[in-house]
Motif scaffolding. Sequence first.
Motif, mmCIF file in Angstrom:
data_model
loop_
_atom_site.group_PDB
_atom_site.id
_atom_site.type_symbol
_atom_site.label_atom_id
_atom_site.label_comp_id
_atom_site.label_asym_id
_atom_site.label_seq_id
_atom_site.Cartn_x
_atom_site.Cartn_y
_atom_site.Cartn_z
ATOM 1 N N GLU A 33 0.811 -1.212 0.000
ATOM 2 C CA GLU A 33 0.000 0.000 0.000
ATOM 3 C C GLU A 33 0.849 1.268 0.000
ATOM 4 O OE1 GLU A 33 -0.412 -2.518 2.290
ATOM 5 O OE2 GLU A 33 -2.027 -3.451 1.166
ATOM 6 N N LEU A 36 4.632 1.985 -5.238
ATOM 7 C CA LEU A 36 4.029 2.251 -6.540
ATOM 8 C C LEU A 36 2.950 1.239 -6.874
ATOM 9 C CD1 LEU A 36 7.188 3.027 -8.705
ATOM 10 C CD2 LEU A 36 5.360 4.607 -8.124
ATOM 11 N N LEU A 37 3.004 0.071 -6.255
ATOM 12 C CA LEU A 37 2.036 -0.974 -6.548
ATOM 13 C C LEU A 37 0.612 -0.593 -6.150
ATOM 14 C CD1 LEU A 37 4.070 -4.067 -5.320
ATOM 15 C CD2 LEU A 37 3.424 -3.575 -7.675
ATOM 16 N N ARG A 38 0.458 0.328 -5.220
ATOM 17 C CA ARG A 38 -0.870 0.613 -4.669
ATOM 18 C C ARG A 38 -1.890 0.990 -5.731
ATOM 19 N NH1 ARG A 38 2.224 4.966 -3.402
ATOM 20 N NH2 ARG A 38 1.503 6.965 -4.149
ATOM 21 N N ALA A 39 -1.451 1.623 -6.818
ATOM 22 C CA ALA A 39 -2.390 2.035 -7.856
ATOM 23 C C ALA A 39 -2.590 0.962 -8.918
ATOM 24 C CB ALA A 39 -1.885 3.319 -8.511
ATOM 25 N N THR A 40 -1.871 -0.129 -8.831
ATOM 26 C CA THR A 40 -1.869 -1.122 -9.885
ATOM 27 C C THR A 40 -2.414 -2.473 -9.453
ATOM 28 O OG1 THR A 40 0.073 -0.015 -10.774
ATOM 29 C CG2 THR A 40 -0.334 -2.202 -11.599
ATOM 30 N N ASP A 93 -4.190 -3.268 -16.142
ATOM 31 C CA ASP A 93 -3.444 -3.225 -14.891
ATOM 32 C C ASP A 93 -2.684 -1.919 -14.689
ATOM 33 O OD1 ASP A 93 -4.285 -5.796 -14.403
ATOM 34 O OD2 ASP A 93 -2.384 -6.728 -14.960
ATOM 35 N N ALA A 94 -2.547 -1.149 -15.743
ATOM 36 C CA ALA A 94 -1.758 0.082 -15.655
ATOM 37 C C ALA A 94 -2.446 1.096 -14.747
ATOM 38 C CB ALA A 94 -1.558 0.680 -17.041
ATOM 39 N N SER A 95 -1.646 1.751 -13.935
ATOM 40 C CA SER A 95 -2.199 2.756 -13.033
ATOM 41 C C SER A 95 -2.492 4.043 -13.797
ATOM 42 C CB SER A 95 -1.225 3.047 -11.888
ATOM 43 O OG SER A 95 -0.023 3.561 -12.407
ATOM 44 N N VAL A 96 -3.395 4.801 -13.266
ATOM 45 C CA VAL A 96 -3.765 6.078 -13.866
ATOM 46 C C VAL A 96 -3.270 7.173 -12.942
ATOM 47 C CG1 VAL A 96 -5.675 7.532 -14.593
ATOM 48 C CG2 VAL A 96 -5.789 5.065 -14.954
ATOM 49 N N ARG A 97 -2.467 8.042 -13.484
ATOM 50 C CA ARG A 97 -1.947 9.153 -12.703
ATOM 51 C C ARG A 97 -2.829 10.372 -12.932
ATOM 52 N NH1 ARG A 97 4.270 10.494 -12.504
ATOM 53 N NH2 ARG A 97 4.078 8.489 -11.539
#
Length: 128
Positions: A33, A36-40, A93-97
């Motif tokens: 958490e 960087l994994l938290r958003a993915t 799976d890609a995070s959104v910034r």
Amino acid sequence: MAVPRTHRLARRRTVRIAELAEDSFVVGSATAEDTLLRATLPSGFQPRIDLVAAEWTGKLGCVAAGLGVALVPALAIRATPSDIALLRLHRDDASVRQVFAATLAGRSRPPAVAPFITHLVRVAASLR
């Protein structure tokens, strides 16, 4: 994702994060958490975190040595050693910034603010 060149998925172009469930993750914090994994992370996915390295050189060195895999932001790609394969995360799976611009209400804005915000909106739209 950064994986060692000897990794079973190293020749792929894209990867689903769930395909790395058996791999050790090299992260900047002991809890997913706080990384960087938290958003993915897909729902229910719990990465196996065996190595914590605060600096990018340490993380990428661990990956190059075959000790794990790491999520690498686009800004760090240039620092990636040649003995690491970079895999794009599947779009699901890609995070959104999200980037926000805030100004103070009731105050006059410097002349450069309006064009800068217009530029941010234009660039953000081109990245979609």
